[in-house]
Each structure stands twice: as structure tokens, then as C-alpha cells.
Design an enzyme around this catalytic site. Sequence first.
Site, mmCIF file in Angstrom:
data_model
loop_
_atom_site.group_PDB
_atom_site.id
_atom_site.type_symbol
_atom_site.label_atom_id
_atom_site.label_comp_id
_atom_site.label_asym_id
_atom_site.label_seq_id
_atom_site.Cartn_x
_atom_site.Cartn_y
_atom_site.Cartn_z
ATOM 1 N N GLY A 40 0.740 -1.200 -0.067
ATOM 2 C CA GLY A 40 0.060 0.052 0.019
ATOM 3 C C GLY A 40 0.811 1.455 0.015
ATOM 4 N N LEU A 43 -0.981 7.406 2.453
ATOM 5 C CA LEU A 43 -0.164 8.250 3.401
ATOM 6 C C LEU A 43 0.726 7.635 4.142
ATOM 7 C CD1 LEU A 43 -2.593 10.931 4.294
ATOM 8 C CD2 LEU A 43 -0.726 11.378 2.962
ATOM 9 N N GLY A 45 1.792 4.207 3.904
ATOM 10 C CA GLY A 45 2.621 3.433 3.396
ATOM 11 C C GLY A 45 3.655 4.151 2.532
ATOM 12 N N ARG A 330 -18.974 13.394 13.823
ATOM 13 C CA ARG A 330 -19.412 12.904 12.695
ATOM 14 C C ARG A 330 -20.615 11.827 12.998
ATOM 15 N NH1 ARG A 330 -14.062 11.929 8.980
ATOM 16 N NH2 ARG A 330 -14.241 14.118 8.337
ATOM 17 N N GLU A 425 -4.935 3.487 8.194
ATOM 18 C CA GLU A 425 -6.461 3.402 8.719
ATOM 19 C C GLU A 425 -6.550 1.718 8.987
ATOM 20 O OE1 GLU A 425 -9.177 4.347 5.532
ATOM 21 O OE2 GLU A 425 -10.848 3.493 6.556
#
Lengths: 637, 256
Positions: A40, A43, A45, A330, A425
Site C-alpha cells: 500500500g 499516506l 505506506g 460525525r 487506517e
Amino acid sequence: MKLDARIPSGAIAEKWDKHRFEMKLVNPANKRKHSVIVVGTGLAGASAAASLAELGYSVRTFCYQDSARRAHSIAAQGGINAAKNYQNDGDSVYRLFYDTVKGGDYRAREANVYRLAQVSVNIIDQCVAQGVPFAREYGGLLANRSFGGTQVSRTFYARGQTGQQLLLGAYQALARQVSAGKVEHHSRTEMLDVVLIDGRARGVVTRNLVTGEIRTWVADAVLLCTGGYSNVYYLSTNAMGCNVTAAWRAHRRGAGFANPCFTQIHPTCIPVAGEEQSKLTLMSESLRNDGRIWVPKKADEKRRPPEIPEGERDYYLERRYPSFGNLVPRDVASRAAKERCDAGYGVGTTGYGVYLDFKDAIDRMGQNAISERYGNLFQMYEKITGEDPYQTPMRIYPAPHYTMGGLWVDYNLMTTIPGLHALGEANFSDHGANRLGASALMQGLADGYFVIPYTLGHDLATADLPTVSENHEECRRTEEEARQRVERLLSIDGKRTVDDIHRELGRLMWNEVGMSRTREGLKKTIARIPELREEFWKNVTVPGSGEHLNQSLEKAGRLADFLEFAEVMARDALEREESCGGHFREEHQTEEGEAMRDDDNFSHASVWEWKGENQAAELHKETLEFEHCKPTQRSYK
Amino acid sequence: MRFTLKVWRQNGPGDSGRFVEYAAEDISSDSSFLEMLDRVNESLEAEGEEPIVFDHDCREGICGACSMMIDGYAHGPERGTTACQLHMRHFKDGQTITLEPWRVRPFPVVRDLMVDRSAFDRIIESGGYVSVNTGSAPEANLIPIPKDIADDAFDSATCIGCGACAASCPNGSAMLFVSAKVHHLNSLPQGEPESLKRTAEMVMRMDEEGFGNCTNHGECEVACPKEISMRNISRMNRDFVRSSLLARVFGSNGNS
């Protein structure tokens, strides 16, 4: 499965410093002898690969996209938090730490979050030095804006394209190392499995998406920076290719999966328009700084928004949460929108939408000021809906966006498999049950630039690393399993397309394991998923062969893993008999409809261990201690 | 709505390729162009046929993956719009739409509408960065940058690397792509120390990849989904000339 978080002792503000001193170092001359695989190139990786290569390690990177620059971090819009306190408004490392733990509804590990807040300031320095064109004030200094769930302005941004600019910074740093010969990069290459030798992650099996070649790569350590799993819902704000495969394959090899039910439903997305829809588009949360959210006071209102007088509008967030208003976190904003729409006040053809209105802001500051801040977002909205948001309010509705759950990692970002690390993430560590806006970019870059370069060194310096080759029997076996799986997918020759089954899974997950969950619905879902999985393995159709570029095959492999993952996600939601953050169980709410946590019984991370196909996963718990942020009911009133 | 699609199908770089016609039936005017293609592909898959291959990922106009000529226009006829953000409401019911891959030599066809754009990565690797190791950055507010300069750098930095500029240029030139990165970095104080070296090396790499020269047609600017200005090209030419002159006079281009 043993869960040792390896949190350093000592005062919270000194843990990271102390730990950095206590960790073993790798001699500079030996670094190049250590090989590291990074899967990946978002950001986390890209920043990890570049930083490790700069230190001297030999790095290999893989991404499924045609270029490292296209990882989905590119689509992040609003900004990145950092405790710089440039606005002199009371911010500090401690406040960012506190806000993040509170925003996460007290389900994150304090020590990790504190470190995140500490290194946040270095991230901004690093990015500016790379030439990231952040927004600036007329005096030439960096500008900030506010975001949901906080009362200070600590968000750095580059118009509505912050993720793009940060990712290009990291991608360019990576490109520099590719050119220096320290990184060997492979685009259009997907990881299919992780190879364990003597209990340690020593490589990965990949499929070259162009030639179909399946092969093994060995290394001394493997970093999974493979993002989140929102595409389990089929429709989400994720890119089409985002998938759970890397994390799930690691889970099947022994990596604990933590809090899979913690998913973030983002409140401001463009509502679903029809059956053909393939993805959902986010409208940055930053819009809530200047936009006001409302629905008509009358159910089934047919008038156009400008014709509805002020007195007949319900600014429900301002009404329910006067102190935070439109800037509540959120999860709170999403549930409030759902509540209004379920009660029949929703707008748009489907009735599942609310207005986000900029009229007051435009009257106050002028159209130019609004365009300066959100121009590209307004343009994007108009392209998709055909409506001009300068003239008429946007219609928005919550959509699956980010997943707080992920591979369980210790303080050093290592999973329960030695040598296998998870960043960004893909891990579970920092956001608890709800992530605050502008914190994903911060965490991805913190893990990649400022945490793993230290902690990986310690791992490599202390691990037993006998030389292994791609011909090791474990490599051969894992590779063969991956090959057989591909062949199996191609041989089913059924009637239903991959997308058709994915849509069915998505609907099920959205209805029952989405914004609000019930015991009954979850039980039904847990029974239904294995049936759907069986349907997939009997009746899916994957045309073409495995020896060339085959997008149907790629999608089928990813869906097969989502179909296994979905079950543990639903089970986790059922097991967690409380409401917290993005996880809302209807059985656990206050009379006013707010989430009700149960700290006595659920102040832990739920970590699932794979027990084999069609076997129930085993639940383990990491108890969370809150020494600094005392859990209270989150109140944004 | 219904459409007739004439789609370029090609099995790989060695195959000669051909147009194949498909019918797209029952398409909602609200669906995006790629969703229309998804629908055609799903009906192909249901019949056991291989779907039309095309690059796409974020579907919100920012990753730069999508790349196709639609009726002869890169990303289709709408200005400032990627193919993934193009919606069917802009087409006429019953229309015939022609789909082709980017056609420029340094972007060989991988399959159908998908091309290999790794040449762009190699150009960035040749100098499209600021040489700053992690950890060595000074405090961010130490160097103020006037807002207009920062905004201007940002405008150049919004390039998504899709390749529409090169695909639309009669010369197959990648000057808009290269100059956008050169100007983004050269105009900021952080990128200034390496500016001349960067310019020279990126331009050299672009030539080595086989991209053509700029002769001011301006097709790139029109095709660019992010509306990046051709002014970047003239600024890069200025830096390139400075770099070449310094190299001629001093035997180095000033930065190395």
C-alpha cells in the site's frame, strides 16, 4: 492469542521519549542488509517506505493501482490536525490528545493517542519542507480552520484537496528513494497472502495484475498500509478498488482483528440517486463550518427550499446541540440526519437527504469568500447532481466512509504476528469508536514518518532472522494456496456477477450493520452471510483467465474476503452490547436518543482470532485504562 | 436513455486492436459515464464475456486513474471534468459514443482502454521532489510564503497525473504535466535550491521517455480536467534556459 500492548511505563508525556531511548537501534551499516516489504502506498505506506529507505533499509513497495500516487488517501479533502497552536486559541498537545480520546468515545488507547498528538507538529513541518502548498494567510503564515468535535482551529488544509497534496508529498519522497535505488516499487500488484516462517511474517504472495503472475517476495518484516474496509457496504466513499484482502489474509494467518464494528458513517455525502450508483461522494466536513444543516418542519414538504420560510425550517443540529451546533462530531451528525429522515422530514426524491445551506454564509461573506474556501467541492457537487449549490442548498446524507477498526497492533504498531506491522487506517489504534475530522491524515503520516522508523528498528534489532529464500517450503505452500484460490474463482462459472452479489452484501450490511444496529437484525445478518458466501462460491461468474489482466477476477477475490470479513463485523457489533461512537445499538440509548456507553463492561478493544473456515472466531479483550481522559457521557450540547 | 458504444478492444500491446459495438440500454441520465460502462460490462459478464477494461478508482475526479478518449476528447467533451465525473445527462439519447485509449507512444496499451503511464512516475523520480529527509524539517512557520505565491503553487500542484495533456497533444508532449510539477516546486522557497537541476533532469527524462515537444497548440490546457494553465510551460522553459546557460558557462546547472 496473547495481547500485550507494550505500553511504556512512566508519565504519559514522557512515554514516547523514554521508549525511543530504550528501543534497540540497528547499526547504520547493517540497515541495508534488512529488507522490508510495504504493502500500500497511501499516506501511511508511502511515508513509511520513504522514511525507512532514507534510513538505509532496502524497501519493496506494492500497490494495486497503476501508480503509487493514486492510493485513496489522495481523495481526503478537509485537512490535517496538528497541535501547533498557531491561532493562540488554547490548543496544546494535551488538548489534541484529549479531544481525540473523547471524540473516539473512550475506546482508544491513551498512550498511542498521546504520541499521535505529540508528533502531529512534526508532520506539518515535514510536509511544508516537502513543498506541500498548505493554505496561507496574507502575512505568509499557515492558515487553519476548525473541524467537528473541537473548539480550537487546528486543521491545516490545502483548499478541499489536502489529502492529494499530502499524498503527493509522500509519493515524491518515495519517488526520490526509488530513484536512489533504495526502494523497488511494483504498481498493479496485489497482495494475496502473507508468508509466515517459524511464526514470523517473512514475506508476501502477490499477483501481478497485468501478467497474472503469482509469486512470493521474502523480507525481514512486512508493513501493511492497506487502508480500511468500508467497501464491505458496496456503496461507500472509498475508491472502487479499496478492499480488506491484505488485512483479512493476515487475520487468517493469525493477526488479531480489533473492533471491526467500529465504522464511521460520514454525515455529509451526496445522497444515493439510483440503482446504478457505484460509489458515494463525500462533501468535506469542513463545509459544516459555514453551511447550516436543516430539514423542513413539515413532513413530506413539496416546496423548493427557497420557498420555505425561515420559521418553517428545523435547524436540528443547532436546536439539539446549541454549543457545537453544526460542528458536532460525525457520528452524532449522522445519526441526527437519519433520525429526521426516518421520521419523514427528509428531502429529495428518496426522502433520504437533508439540506446543507450556504445562503447565510454567502450573504455574510460574499460568494468569493465561499468559493475560495470550498470552490472545488461546490464544483464537484454540481457535476454530480446538476444543481448549483451557490443558488440552492446542497442535499446531503450520511455514507460509509472510514473504518476505525482494523488489525490489532501494540504500541510499536506490530500485529499479533511478529514481524507484521499495520499502519494508518489498516490498524485500529488511535480513533477508538469514532474518528474526528482531519485525524486520518494525521495518523497515517504519524505512523509512517515518525513511529515506524523507530519501532521497526527495534523489531529488526531484536528478532531472530535466519536467511530465507522464495523457495522455502512455506513460501511454496502459501503461493500454491493463492494459486488454487484463483483457479477456484475462475472455475465456478455460475450465473451472478461479482457486483450483483456485492450489492446484496452491501445492502444487508448497510441496513443491519450500518448507522444503527439491533440485536435481532444482527442475528439475522450473521445467519444470512454464510448463505450469501455459499451462493458466491457456487454461483458467481468470473469470465476470462488468470493469465492476463482480468478485472472481474480482481473484484471476485476481494469480494470473497469481504464475505468472510462481514461475518466477524456483524458478530462484533452483536457482542458489543452498548452504543459508542459510530457503533449505535438501538437497545442502548438515552431517552433523548443519544448513545449510551457501558464502561463497566465494554471498556476494551474486542480482538478477534481466526479459528478456521466456518468456525466461530474467538473473542479476546484488551482492557483500556483511562488515567487522563476520564470517561464521561460525551456531551456536545 | 440508450446509447451505441464503439469501443476499442485490444488484448495487449502486441495485439492490433479493433472497434467493437455495444448497446447501452436503460441508462439513467443521473448515472455517471463509468457507471454506464459498468452496466455494459455487467451484461457482458453475465453472458460469460470479458468486460471492457478501463482504469478507474476514486470516481471523484482526484486519483487520476480514469483515462479514455470519449468521442475524440480526453475525458469527454465537458471542460474541467474527468471521465469519472462526467454524467450521462450531457449526452443525447440514442447517441453513438466512441471510446479509445490514450494514444501516445510512451503510454503503451495494456488492454482495451487501459494504458501504462509509468513514464510519468519515472519523470517524477528524476527530480519531482524536494530533497528533505524525514525529521530534518525546520519549524513550518519559519519561512513565510506570500499567499499569492502559495496559491499559485497550489494551482500547479493540483495536477492528477492522468495524462490527458499528452494524449491530447498533436505532438504527444508531456510539457503540461512536467511543467506543473516543476513550477509547483520551483516557485516555493523549499524547492528553490534544486530548481535548475530539477528542471533540467525532468525535461531530459521526458525526452528520453519519448514524449514530443511543445509547439503551443494549447490542446493540453483545454483537455486538462484540473484546468492547469499553459503558463507553467513558459515558466519551465525559462528555468530550462537558465539551467542550460549555466551548464554551458560553468559546466554545471547551478544546483549540483
